[in-house]
Design a protein around this motif. Sequence first.
Motif, short mmCIF file in Angstrom:
data_model
loop_
_atom_site.label_atom_id
_atom_site.label_comp_id
_atom_site.label_asym_id
_atom_site.label_seq_id
_atom_site.Cartn_x
_atom_site.Cartn_y
_atom_site.Cartn_z
N ASP A 38 4.64 -11.15 5.90
CA ASP A 38 4.69 -10.85 4.47
C ASP A 38 3.78 -9.69 4.06
OD1 ASP A 38 6.44 -13.05 3.82
OD2 ASP A 38 4.74 -14.38 4.14
N LEU A 39 2.66 -9.56 4.77
CA LEU A 39 1.65 -8.58 4.39
C LEU A 39 1.08 -7.88 5.61
CD1 LEU A 39 -0.40 -11.05 2.15
CD2 LEU A 39 1.37 -9.51 1.31
N CYS A 47 -4.88 -2.96 11.99
CA CYS A 47 -3.89 -3.59 11.11
C CYS A 47 -3.56 -4.99 11.62
CB CYS A 47 -2.61 -2.76 11.06
SG CYS A 47 -2.79 -1.17 10.22
N TYR A 48 -3.39 -5.90 10.70
CA TYR A 48 -3.07 -7.28 11.05
C TYR A 48 -1.87 -7.74 10.21
CZ TYR A 48 -7.90 -6.92 12.63
OH TYR A 48 -9.08 -6.50 13.22
N ARG A 49 -0.87 -8.26 10.88
CA ARG A 49 0.32 -8.76 10.19
C ARG A 49 0.07 -10.21 9.75
NH1 ARG A 49 4.32 -7.99 14.98
NH2 ARG A 49 2.43 -8.84 15.96
N ILE A 50 0.28 -10.46 8.48
CA ILE A 50 -0.04 -11.76 7.90
C ILE A 50 1.22 -12.45 7.38
CG2 ILE A 50 -1.46 -13.01 6.23
CD1 ILE A 50 -3.12 -11.44 8.22
N GLN A 51 1.39 -13.70 7.73
CA GLN A 51 2.48 -14.53 7.20
C GLN A 51 1.87 -15.51 6.20
OE1 GLN A 51 5.43 -15.84 5.95
NE2 GLN A 51 6.28 -15.12 7.89
N ALA A 52 2.17 -15.32 4.92
CA ALA A 52 1.59 -16.17 3.87
C ALA A 52 2.35 -17.49 3.79
CB ALA A 52 1.64 -15.46 2.52
N ASP A 83 0.54 -11.75 13.35
CA ASP A 83 -0.76 -11.98 14.00
C ASP A 83 -1.48 -13.22 13.48
OD1 ASP A 83 -0.66 -9.51 15.56
OD2 ASP A 83 -0.90 -8.50 13.63
N PHE A 84 -1.48 -13.38 12.15
CA PHE A 84 -2.21 -14.50 11.55
C PHE A 84 -1.43 -15.12 10.41
CE2 PHE A 84 -5.39 -11.72 13.40
CZ PHE A 84 -6.24 -12.61 14.06
N TYR A 85 -1.63 -16.41 10.25
CA TYR A 85 -1.17 -17.08 9.04
C TYR A 85 -2.18 -16.78 7.92
CZ TYR A 85 1.92 -20.18 11.78
OH TYR A 85 2.89 -20.70 12.60
N GLY A 86 -1.68 -16.67 6.71
CA GLY A 86 -2.53 -16.71 5.53
C GLY A 86 -2.16 -17.99 4.82
#
Length: 234
Positions: A38-39, A47-52, A83-86
């Motif tokens: 999402d972000l 850069c880190y890809r975040i899934q909210a 990469d990470f959950y938010g």
Amino acid sequence: MHHTKDKGDLAAAKVIADLVEKEYSVFVPVVTEHAPFDLIAYKNGKCYRIQAKYSCDGTLKNKSNWADKNGCHEKKYKSDDFDFYGLYLPDINKVVYPSITFGGCGIRTTPPKSPNPFYWWEDFIDLTEVALKRTYKEFGVDLTTRKVNPDSRIHTRKVERPSKEELGKLVWEKPTAQIGRDFGVSDKAVEKWCKAYGIEKPPRGYWVKKAYIKVEVKLTEPVENIKSSITNAS
């Protein structure tokens, strides 16, 4: 809040606000809505890809769900989708950032009353790739004080148990083995029902004595009188 999209939008807003407060630059993909993240959070040249995600119980879903004109769909995340959950936790109004490797796990905001190790939310307040599980002892939980609710598993029962009043009468009218056959359960199950309700059962040998003691009882005489007569005769 019940609508799934509203929850997703709230989670994204909370994650963006939290990342900005942590001095990340946040970018939102606008060309496509089908990216697995999402972000994008940027800081110190990375850069880190975040899934909210929005989660009331702290569960990290390892798959995405959506619906369209063709029905409902489900797709499991791949290890390189983001990469990470938010993860927004509404009960404490906090956002945590476990890596995608934690998919399928749960993050607790309150210590459980069980000996099973668990992940604690404060260990994920920053982008986290590795975290150790906690135990109830770290939070001073005393498992010896737990009380078991006899009705806590009522939804798992295959046979509906009689009411306390009904069972209280039945145990003085027929042996537990007969009651069990009537309800399709074992006599041990009937004994557990009595224990859960706090019902006093006839003393040992009650039914043997009743078989040999003739007690003249009118058909309309209450069960309590039968109990009294047999007890006095013994």
